[in-house]
Every structure is written in structure tokens, then in C-alpha cells.
Design a protein around this motif. Structure first.
Motif, PDB file in Angstrom:
ATOM      1  N   TRP A  45       3.028   1.730  11.038  1.00  0.00           N
ATOM      2  CA  TRP A  45       2.759   0.757  11.631  1.00  0.00           C
ATOM      3  C   TRP A  45       2.134  -0.300  10.910  1.00  0.00           C
ATOM      4  O   TRP A  45       2.583  -1.294  10.795  1.00  0.00           O
ATOM      5  N   LEU A  46       1.148   0.182  10.066  1.00  0.00           N
ATOM      6  CA  LEU A  46       0.702  -0.997   9.132  1.00  0.00           C
ATOM      7  C   LEU A  46       1.412  -1.229   7.941  1.00  0.00           C
ATOM      8  O   LEU A  46       1.583  -2.545   7.801  1.00  0.00           O
ATOM      9  N   GLU A  47       2.117  -0.299   7.623  1.00  0.00           N
ATOM     10  CA  GLU A  47       3.288  -0.731   6.619  1.00  0.00           C
ATOM     11  C   GLU A  47       4.137  -1.827   7.069  1.00  0.00           C
ATOM     12  O   GLU A  47       4.455  -2.768   6.479  1.00  0.00           O
ATOM     13  N   LYS A  48       4.766  -1.651   8.217  1.00  0.00           N
ATOM     14  CA  LYS A  48       5.899  -2.602   8.815  1.00  0.00           C
ATOM     15  C   LYS A  48       5.057  -3.863   8.984  1.00  0.00           C
ATOM     16  O   LYS A  48       5.486  -4.921   8.759  1.00  0.00           O
ATOM     17  N   LYS A  49       3.704  -3.817   9.570  1.00  0.00           N
ATOM     18  CA  LYS A  49       3.069  -4.964   9.948  1.00  0.00           C
ATOM     19  C   LYS A  49       2.856  -5.977   8.730  1.00  0.00           C
ATOM     20  O   LYS A  49       2.991  -7.198   8.423  1.00  0.00           O
ATOM     21  N   LEU A  50       2.513  -5.038   7.629  1.00  0.00           N
ATOM     22  CA  LEU A  50       1.958  -6.035   6.514  1.00  0.00           C
ATOM     23  C   LEU A  50       3.170  -6.393   5.601  1.00  0.00           C
ATOM     24  O   LEU A  50       3.266  -7.563   5.175  1.00  0.00           O
ATOM     25  N   LYS A  51       4.279  -5.792   5.626  1.00  0.00           N
ATOM     26  CA  LYS A  51       5.688  -6.166   5.232  1.00  0.00           C
ATOM     27  C   LYS A  51       6.205  -7.353   6.199  1.00  0.00           C
ATOM     28  O   LYS A  51       6.658  -8.340   5.357  1.00  0.00           O
ATOM     29  N   GLY A  52       6.020  -7.520   7.316  1.00  0.00           N
ATOM     30  CA  GLY A  52       6.302  -8.621   8.183  1.00  0.00           C
ATOM     31  C   GLY A  52       5.291  -9.896   8.088  1.00  0.00           C
ATOM     32  O   GLY A  52       5.979 -11.013   7.695  1.00  0.00           O
ATOM     33  N   ALA A  53       4.186  -9.302   7.542  1.00  0.00           N
ATOM     34  CA  ALA A  53       3.289 -10.505   7.154  1.00  0.00           C
ATOM     35  C   ALA A  53       3.616 -11.279   5.823  1.00  0.00           C
ATOM     36  O   ALA A  53       3.680 -12.387   5.620  1.00  0.00           O
ATOM     37  N   ARG A  78      -1.522  -2.770  -0.941  1.00  0.00           N
ATOM     38  CA  ARG A  78      -0.536  -2.850   0.003  1.00  0.00           C
ATOM     39  C   ARG A  78       0.621  -1.956  -0.392  1.00  0.00           C
ATOM     40  O   ARG A  78       1.533  -1.506   0.438  1.00  0.00           O
ATOM     41  N   TYR A 137      -0.139   5.618  12.362  1.00  0.00           N
ATOM     42  CA  TYR A 137      -0.856   4.290  11.759  1.00  0.00           C
ATOM     43  C   TYR A 137      -0.327   3.591  10.534  1.00  0.00           C
ATOM     44  O   TYR A 137      -0.058   2.489  10.200  1.00  0.00           O
ATOM     45  N   ARG A 161      -7.364  -7.114  11.898  1.00  0.00           N
ATOM     46  CA  ARG A 161      -8.267  -8.256  12.313  1.00  0.00           C
ATOM     47  C   ARG A 161      -9.567  -7.857  11.798  1.00  0.00           C
ATOM     48  O   ARG A 161     -10.384  -9.114  11.581  1.00  0.00           O
TER      49      ARG A 161
END
Length: 363
Positions: A349-357, A279, A346, A115
């Protein structure tokens, strides 16, 4: 809207966990024997390490107390913590490296929150290293501090921060030129990347520190600037290839669609190509950042006292603290491991978060 149903994840239960563990470790006689041998060896190693590091350790006292107990001498770390963390920086100005360390850690911590990714954060990545350089140099005080006196963990993080951030500025044009249809531009980019990647980092540091000043007589180049210039070009050559791989992984239709919408080349790269390419290569970017951090001790060979050099210097007082080298290097290893392991977690976590987005945006 997509109506595809995702497969249900198996429910976690103790019986299910035990069944999976037995199937992975004890599903045959040979596997059972190997698993037991490995577990016994691990238990033996862990027991001895814990005994040395905790049960038999000396937490306060002198070198003689440590020698009498025989375990880890953590009293040495507490007695030499300032020297190991901040090197030989003047003691009366110690608040400057402490504040610098806080600023750099805060910058990295804020950058880890998606964010917070904005133009303001980009400005912070320019302003914070500059402010840290001014702080360490004694700006605004009665006494100036030479870059030769900078040292310890703040210097390591400062070198890493500047080199990693500036390498993006060099790597993006190199990666785009590498894929350009203009032959001369593509050849220049390939030649630059291959030339820098073809030599060790140590050679790059030597060239920047000793060869370049010989080619520019009359110019005095600051040691810190020489190191940063060498690291920026060295890291940028690897980063350019990572970015090129990310760009190549995108379908060509995206650029064609952007052109059909009337976007210019710069807008297409900035709004469509680069965000998706970055990404796609997050694990490689984190891996490169960890590699750069672990390579910073090489700057010691041309005269700067980084964190590992400061630890080594503190451990040189072995006459007062017998056997302190082991504890000193364990302390350095724990600091480096903490930073690198945090970066690795991190990244996942970021990879999963961006993939989910990305999946949400597609539905």
C-alpha cells in the motif's frame, strides 16, 4: 504539465472474471487436469485443517476433554494465555507488560500513517522504547523487575523496535562511507559490513554476551543491552547495503544540482538523497524488518524468554494437556503470521501511495 493519457483499466464484470479464470486455469487439456488435481488436493487439505481447528476443536474444558474430542485444544490457549503472552513476569505487576504492549503497538500503528511522519514521531520512537524499558523494570513501583524476568510478546516487540530503529542510526553513516571518495573511510566501512555480515546472528549474540565481557573485565554488561547491541550492528550491516543500493539508484545529476543550488553535503543527503533512496528500497526494508522479527527467538539461547520461548514453556506442561505442543505452536504461528502479513500488505500500500505521490509531483 504532462498530457500523456494513462491506459484504461478493464471494467470488472463476472463474465470477464470467469473468462480470465478459464484462460489461466483451463486453457488446455493438460492445464485442466493439473488445475483439477491441485484444487482437489487443496480442498482435501483445507477440509481436514478446518475439521481439526474448528469442528472437532475443544474451546473450553480440561486436557481430558481435549483428548476425548481429538481436535485442536484451544482450551489450552485460553488457560495459558498469560504465560504465553507475558512469560514469567510477576503476576501482581501484570499491568506493566500489558501497558508496554499497548504502547509499542500504538507506536507502530501511528508510524504506518504517512501524515504522522514528523520530528514528533522521531521523538516518540526514542521515548516509547525508553518508557517501556522503565515500565518493565518496575520504575516508580515498590518492586524492581530484573531483565531476566522480562518475557513474552512485549519483549519480542521491544527487542525488534529498538534494534530496527537504532540500526538506521548506524547504517546511514556506513552506507554513506561505503560510497565515499576517501579510500580509508570506504575501506573501514566495507570491512565492518563484510565482517558482521560474514557471521550468523547467533555468533554475534554469543560474542556480545560472552566474548565482549571477557575483553572488558570489571564491567558487568546487562543481558538486554548485550542482545540489543548485537542485533543493532547485525541488522545495520544489512541495512547499510540496502541503503547503498537505494542511493546508487538515484541519478548523479541530483547531487550536482543540489551543489549548484548551494546546498551543503549534509543538506543534500538529508533533504534530497535519503528520502528518495528510502522510497526506492521500501520492499527491502520491510523484508529486513520481517526477517529481524522472525529471528528474535534466537535470543532465547543466551537466556531471554521471548514470545516463542514463553509459548514453548507453557507447552511443557504436557502431562495436564496431552498434545498441547501442536496447538501452542499454531497459536505462535498465527501471531507471527498476523504481524508479518500486515507488514507485507502495508508495504504494498505504501509503495503505491508514494509512487502515486511522485507522479503527481512530476506533473
Amino acid at each position: 504539465m504532462s498530457l500523456a493519457l494513462s491506459p484504461l483499466k478493464p471494467r470488472w464484470t463476472p463474465a470477464g472474471q470467469w473468462h480470465r479464470l478459464r484462460r489461466a486455469w483451463f486453457n488446455s487439456t493438460a492445464n485442466t487436469i493439473i488445475s483439477l488435481v491441485v484444487l482437489l488436493a487443496l480442498a482435501w487439505v483445507v477440509a481436514h485443517v478446518l475439521s481439526w481447528a474448528l469442528w472437532d476443536a475443544t474451546w473450553t474444558g480440561t486436557g481430558q476433554d481435549c483428548q476425548a474430542r481429538g481436535g485442536a485444544c484451544w482450551a489450552f490457549v485460553s488457560a495459558n494465555l498469560r504465560l504465553m503472552l507475558f512469560g514469567t513476569y510477576p503476576g501482581s505487576l501484570l499491568w506493566r507488560p500489558v501497558l508496554s504492549l499497548v504502547l509499542l503497538v500504538a507506536l507502530v500503528a501511528v508510524s504506518m500513517v504517512p501524515r504522522a511522519w514528523s520530528r514528533t514521531l522521531g521523538i516518540a520512537w526514542v521515548a516509547t522504547p525508553l518508557a517501556v524499558c522503565l515500565l518493565l523494570g518496575g520504575f516508580g513501583g515498590d518492586r524492581q523487575v530484573s531483565t531476566n524476568d522480562w518475557g513474552g510478546l512485549p519483549l519480542t516487540l521491544l527487542i525488534w523496535t529498538i534494534a530496527y530503529a537504532l540500526s538506521f542510526i548506524v547504517a546511514v553513516p556506513l552506507a554513506l562511507a561505503r560510497r565515499s571518495r576517501m579510500g580509508g573511510l570506504r575501506l573501514a566501512s566495507v570491512g565492518t559490513i563484510e565482517l558482521i555480515r560474514g557471521v550468523p546472528m547467533l555468533v554475534t549474540l554469543y560474542v556480545s554476551r560472552f566474548i565482549v565481557p571477557m575483553m572488558l573485565p570489571g564491567f558487568e554488561i546487562n543481558l538486554f543491552f548485550s542482545i540489543e547491541a548485537a542485533l543493532v550492528f547485525f541488522v545495520a550491516s544489512y541495512l547499510a547495503e540496502i541503503l547503498r543500493a537505494g542511493i546508487q539508484s538515484l541519478p548523479a545529476g541530483q547531487s550536482e544540482a543540489a551543489r549548484a543550488l548551494g546546498l551543503s553535503y549534509a543538506q543534500t543527503v538529508r533533504l534530497i538523497i535519503l528520502p528518495q533512496a528510502l522510497r526506492a528500497v521500501i520492499p527491502a526494508l520491510v523484508n529486513l524488518g520481517i526477517g529481524l522479527l522472525l529471528s528474535t527467538p534466537l535470543v532465547a539461547v543466551i537466556g531471554m524468554t521471548d514470545f516463542l520461548s514463553a509459548v514453548k514453556e507453557a507447552a511443557s506442561h504436557e502431562q495436564d494437556w496431552p498434545g498441547c505442543y501442536t496447538v501452542a505452536y499454531c497459536f505462535a504461528a498465527l501471531v507471527f503470521f498476523g504481524i508479518c502479513f500486515s507488514a507485507s500488505r502495508y508495504s504494498l500500500w505504501l509503495e503505491k501511495k508514494l509512487k502515486g505521490a511522485g507522479k503527481k509531483a512530476a506533473t
